[in-house]
Design an enzyme around this catalytic site. Structure first.
Site, PDB file in Angstrom:
ATOM      1  N   THR A 153       1.004  -1.348   0.586  1.00 40.05           N
ATOM      2  CA  THR A 153      -0.312   0.183  -0.093  1.00 40.05           C
ATOM      3  C   THR A 153       0.414   1.127  -0.592  1.00 40.05           C
ATOM      4  O   THR A 153       1.447   1.703   1.150  1.00 40.05           O
ATOM      5  CB  THR A 153      -0.972   0.112   1.090  1.00 40.05           C
ATOM      6  OG1 THR A 153      -1.447  -1.459   1.608  1.00 40.05           O
ATOM      7  CG2 THR A 153      -2.004   0.588   0.432  1.00 40.05           C
ATOM      8  N   ASN A 231      -9.802   1.492   2.055  1.00 41.64           N
ATOM      9  CA  ASN A 231      -9.868   1.196   3.560  1.00 41.64           C
ATOM     10  C   ASN A 231     -10.837   1.814   4.722  1.00 41.64           C
ATOM     11  O   ASN A 231     -10.966   1.854   5.848  1.00 41.64           O
ATOM     12  CB  ASN A 231      -8.359   1.131   3.823  1.00 41.64           C
ATOM     13  CG  ASN A 231      -7.752  -0.168   3.739  1.00 41.64           C
ATOM     14  OD1 ASN A 231      -8.652  -1.507   3.662  1.00 41.64           O
ATOM     15  ND2 ASN A 231      -6.054  -0.737   4.163  1.00 41.64           N
ATOM     16  N   GLY A 282     -27.436  19.481   1.180  1.00 41.64           N
ATOM     17  CA  GLY A 282     -28.555  20.712   1.866  1.00 41.64           C
ATOM     18  C   GLY A 282     -29.008  19.541   1.619  1.00 41.64           C
ATOM     19  O   GLY A 282     -29.709  18.668   2.114  1.00 41.64           O
ATOM     20  N   CYS A 285     -33.090  17.969   5.266  1.00 37.09           N
ATOM     21  CA  CYS A 285     -33.728  17.008   5.835  1.00 37.09           C
ATOM     22  C   CYS A 285     -31.883  16.675   6.422  1.00 37.09           C
ATOM     23  O   CYS A 285     -31.900  16.433   7.494  1.00 37.09           O
ATOM     24  CB  CYS A 285     -34.033  15.988   5.199  1.00 37.09           C
ATOM     25  SG  CYS A 285     -36.133  16.317   4.727  1.00 37.09           S
ATOM     26  N   LYS A 341     -30.948  20.795  -5.343  1.00 33.32           N
ATOM     27  CA  LYS A 341     -30.476  19.799  -5.953  1.00 33.32           C
ATOM     28  C   LYS A 341     -31.539  19.967  -6.942  1.00 33.32           C
ATOM     29  O   LYS A 341     -32.518  20.859  -7.286  1.00 33.32           O
ATOM     30  CB  LYS A 341     -30.665  18.220  -5.402  1.00 33.32           C
ATOM     31  CG  LYS A 341     -32.159  18.153  -4.616  1.00 33.32           C
ATOM     32  CD  LYS A 341     -32.132  16.637  -4.616  1.00 33.32           C
ATOM     33  CE  LYS A 341     -33.742  16.056  -3.792  1.00 33.32           C
ATOM     34  NZ  LYS A 341     -33.454  14.551  -3.689  1.00 33.32           N
TER      35      LYS A 341
HETATM   36  N1  LIG Z   1      -1.467  -7.290   6.040  1.00 36.52           N
HETATM   37  C1  LIG Z   1      -2.550  -7.627   5.626  1.00 36.52           C
HETATM   38  O1  LIG Z   1      -3.502  -7.447   5.806  1.00 36.52           O
HETATM   39  C2  LIG Z   1      -2.465  -6.030   3.936  1.00 36.52           C
HETATM   40  C3  LIG Z   1      -3.571  -6.172   3.559  1.00 36.52           C
HETATM   41  C4  LIG Z   1      -3.440  -5.780   2.233  1.00 36.52           C
HETATM   42  C5  LIG Z   1      -2.401  -4.615   2.038  1.00 36.52           C
HETATM   43  N2  LIG Z   1      -0.912  -4.851   2.693  1.00 36.52           N
HETATM   44  C6  LIG Z   1      -0.645  -4.087   2.190  1.00 36.52           C
HETATM   45  O2  LIG Z   1       0.582  -5.154   2.108  1.00 36.52           O
HETATM   46  C7  LIG Z   1       1.746  -4.514   2.541  1.00 36.52           C
HETATM   47  C8  LIG Z   1       2.824  -5.924   3.099  1.00 36.52           C
HETATM   48  O3  LIG Z   1       2.148  -5.984   4.267  1.00 36.52           O
HETATM   49  P1  LIG Z   1       1.982  -7.786   5.519  1.00 36.52           P
HETATM   50  O4  LIG Z   1       1.612  -6.714   6.563  1.00 36.52           O
HETATM   51  O5  LIG Z   1       2.709  -8.828   4.397  1.00 36.52           O
HETATM   52  O6  LIG Z   1       3.600  -7.213   5.901  1.00 36.52           O
HETATM   53  P2  LIG Z   1       4.948  -7.544   6.558  1.00 36.52           P
HETATM   54  O7  LIG Z   1       5.941  -6.846   7.315  1.00 36.52           O
HETATM   55  O8  LIG Z   1       3.889  -8.743   7.189  1.00 36.52           O
HETATM   56  O9  LIG Z   1       5.983  -8.435   5.349  1.00 36.52           O
HETATM   57  C9  LIG Z   1       7.031  -7.709   4.407  1.00 36.52           C
HETATM   58  C10 LIG Z   1       8.397  -8.221   4.643  1.00 36.52           C
HETATM   59  O10 LIG Z   1       8.510  -7.773   3.200  1.00 36.52           O
HETATM   60  C11 LIG Z   1      10.120  -8.271   3.797  1.00 36.52           C
HETATM   61  N3  LIG Z   1      10.939  -7.666   3.019  1.00 36.52           N
HETATM   62  C12 LIG Z   1      11.324  -6.304   3.982  1.00 36.52           C
HETATM   63  N4  LIG Z   1      12.792  -5.879   2.951  1.00 36.52           N
HETATM   64  C13 LIG Z   1      12.944  -7.035   1.711  1.00 36.52           C
HETATM   65  C14 LIG Z   1      14.036  -7.064   1.045  1.00 36.52           C
HETATM   66  N5  LIG Z   1      14.155  -5.979   0.694  1.00 36.52           N
HETATM   67  N6  LIG Z   1      13.952  -8.046   0.425  1.00 36.52           N
HETATM   68  C15 LIG Z   1      12.517  -8.732   0.497  1.00 36.52           C
HETATM   69  N7  LIG Z   1      11.883  -8.893   1.627  1.00 36.52           N
HETATM   70  C16 LIG Z   1      11.782  -7.388   2.494  1.00 36.52           C
HETATM   71  C17 LIG Z   1       9.996  -8.397   5.774  1.00 36.52           C
HETATM   72  O11 LIG Z   1      10.895  -9.169   5.768  1.00 36.52           O
HETATM   73  C18 LIG Z   1       8.442  -9.036   5.323  1.00 36.52           C
HETATM   74  O12 LIG Z   1       8.818 -10.669   6.202  1.00 36.52           O
HETATM   75  C19 LIG Z   1       2.626  -3.139   3.303  1.00 36.52           C
HETATM   76  O13 LIG Z   1       1.960  -1.847   2.352  1.00 36.52           O
HETATM   77  C20 LIG Z   1       0.368  -3.557   3.650  1.00 36.52           C
HETATM   78  O14 LIG Z   1       0.159  -2.046   3.961  1.00 36.52           O
HETATM   79  C21 LIG Z   1      -0.710  -5.817   3.718  1.00 36.52           C
END
Ligand SMILES: NC(=O)c1ccc[n+]([C@@H]2O[C@H](COP(=O)([O-])OP(=O)(O)OC[C@H]3O[C@@H](n4cnc5c(N)ncnc54)[C@H](O)[C@@H]3O)[C@@H](O)[C@H]2O)c1
Length: 448
Positions: A153, A231, A282, A285, A341
């Protein structure tokens, strides 16, 4: 292009996913590198492998690599262990710390590293920038086109600014929810791919083709913002339901009964109605009822910060429209619509009246036309509301649209005109500020 809105995926839906190999849309398994084997990355890697792709997961964390290599999920997520075991055994999923090996054996990289909060609320892009720098250093020029899709994200503008010579960049936000991540992946509620490179967007979307979900192909920045919008919307829905639930409880009413009944209305409540960016609301209501609800809740010693913020949010939106109108390079402003409206002559709490008042106060020459309003035919609370705000309104309202158009240098649409009026406006060739349009009115700004 998108498929229509679907219901929430059932928890067991992923069991039923079949690979679609119809002659019209032949499925071409790809070679995919997934950077980051956290919640999103590991689920993505395992599920893509389950769909038939050859997937290499890359992480810095030795434990995660070893666990995946041994056919296990590195954290608890229902159903994930089974898919990792099955796909590792089938030779479709592997894990490594060696990014070079992953890049060499893939045509697409999906970046799933973390983008955690900084102390000030901003997102940290450190992991993303590090991984992008690593990939950029490994991509050799002259190889066949490589695609890097960001599944993490990130805020609009971030993907555009990534420096990845020799690769096309796409944004492919993830919508899974922990706890039902496999089902969410296999029966996605939304599949979004953003890129300025149509071929790259097609290749990313193609990874998911066995899921039979039409992707929403959008601009790079839109893809990034859609994730935040989703979100934020979910969070607003939860906070709304909780404030209504708490108010109900305080009044000895069943909140479940109130919200379940609210959800029965799929025309106005649970629907796209009221979900298009446009002009401020507006009328007789919404403002009145919001005021009464929050006032009464206050008397019960309750705080309803979400509901209390709605009228101020609407006022701020009206101020944005006022500033847009004030900034128009025109002497004479012709406004279409006076009621709050279209298709009504109700003037109570019409934001157009506040807009008129503001523009007049700032010394602008203004005239207005509304298909359903003749000033000498207005009575009662409507008349009081109008004349209190603008005593000389009678002199500003035209009887037909031609008068307004001919007089004005610039038109402002405060209501959506009918087809006939729209034609008149278009034919006039006069410049138009449409307050119901969600298109950018100012130059795009940068993410940072
Ligand atoms: N967790 C959720 O439910 C969810 C849902 C939708 C979107 N997201 C988004 O997805 C992204 C990841 O979220 P997450 O919860 O999986 O994060 P997380 O912290 O669980 O996983 C991130 C992983 O990336 C690895 N990493 C970091 N730097 C690295 C590199 N240079 N090379 C290889 N691996 C590396 C870390 O070791 C870790 O395992 C975020 O941006 C989050 O906002 C998360």
């Amino acid at each position: 292009m998108c498929r229509g809105p679907g219901g929430p995926p059932s928890d067991s839906a992923w069991h039923t996913v079949r690979v679609d190999q119809s002659p019209e849309s032949p499925f071409l398994p790809g070679r995919v590198a997934v950077f980051g084997l956290g919640y999103v990355g590991c689920v993505t890697a395992a599920c893509l492998a389950r769909l038939g792709h050859s997937v290499i997961g890359v992480d810095k964390d030795e434990y995660k690599i070893r666990t995946v290599q041994s056919g296990k999920a590195p954290f608890y997520e229902p159903g994930l262990d089974e898919i990792v075991r099955e796909t590792v055994a089938a030779g479709k999923l592997s894990a490594t710390a060696n990014a070079a090996e992953a890049i060499q054996n893939s045509d697409i990289a999906l970046i799933c590293v973390g983008t955690p909060s900084q102390e000030n609320g901003n997102l940290s892009l450190d992991q993303l920038h590090r991984v992008v720098a690593e990939i950029a250093g490994l991509l050799s020029r002259g190889r066949k086109p490589y695609v890097v899709a960001v599944r993490s994200t990130v805020f609009p503008g971030v993907c555009e600014e990534l420096v990845l010579p020799g690769a096309a960049v796409a944004a492919n936000p993830e919508f899974l929810r922990e706890g039902t991540a496999i089902a969410d992946f296999m029966t996605p509620s939304l599949l979004v791919v953003g890129s300025s490179d149509a071929a790259a967007a097609g290749r990313v979307a193609g990874l998911y083709s066995p899921l039979g979900v039409a992707p929403c192909l959008v601009s790079l920045r839109a893809a990034e913002l859609i994730k935040y919008a989703c979100n934020a919307f979910h969070a607003v829905k939860i906070a709304f339901a909780n404030e209504i639930g708490a108010t109900s409880a305080r009044l000895g009413i069943s909140g479940a009964e109130v919200m379940e009944t609210l959800c029965r209305d799929t025309a106005l409540n649970i629907s796209p109605a009221y979900l298009k960016p446009g002009f401020a609301f507006g009328g007789s209501c919404l403002p009145k009822d919001l005021r009464a609800l929050t006032f009464r809740a206050g008397r019960l010693d309750m705080k309803l910060p979400l509901l209390e913020s709605v009228l101020p949010a609407n006022d701020e939106h009206l101020r944005r429209s006022m500033r847009l109108a004030l900034d128009l390079p025109a002497e004479r402003l012709g406004i279409f619509g006076l009621a709050f409206k279209e298709n009504t002559d109700d003037l109570r709490e019409s934001p157009v009246i506040a807009l008129l008042e503001y523009l007049i106060g700032k010394g602008r020459a203004v005239r207005v036309f509304d298909p359903h309003i003749e000033v000498d035919q207005i009575y009662g609370s409507n008349r009081r509301f109008l004349f209190q705000a603008i005593p000389h309104i009678g002199r500003l309202v035209d009887k037909n649209l031609d008068e307004t158009i001919n007089w004005a240098d610039h038109l402002i649409l405060a209501q959506r005109p009918s087809a006939a009026y729209r034609k008149l406006i278009e034919r006039s060739g006069k410049p138009v500020l449409d307050l119901h349009s969600a298109e950018p009115a100012v130059e795009a700004v940068c993410a940072e």
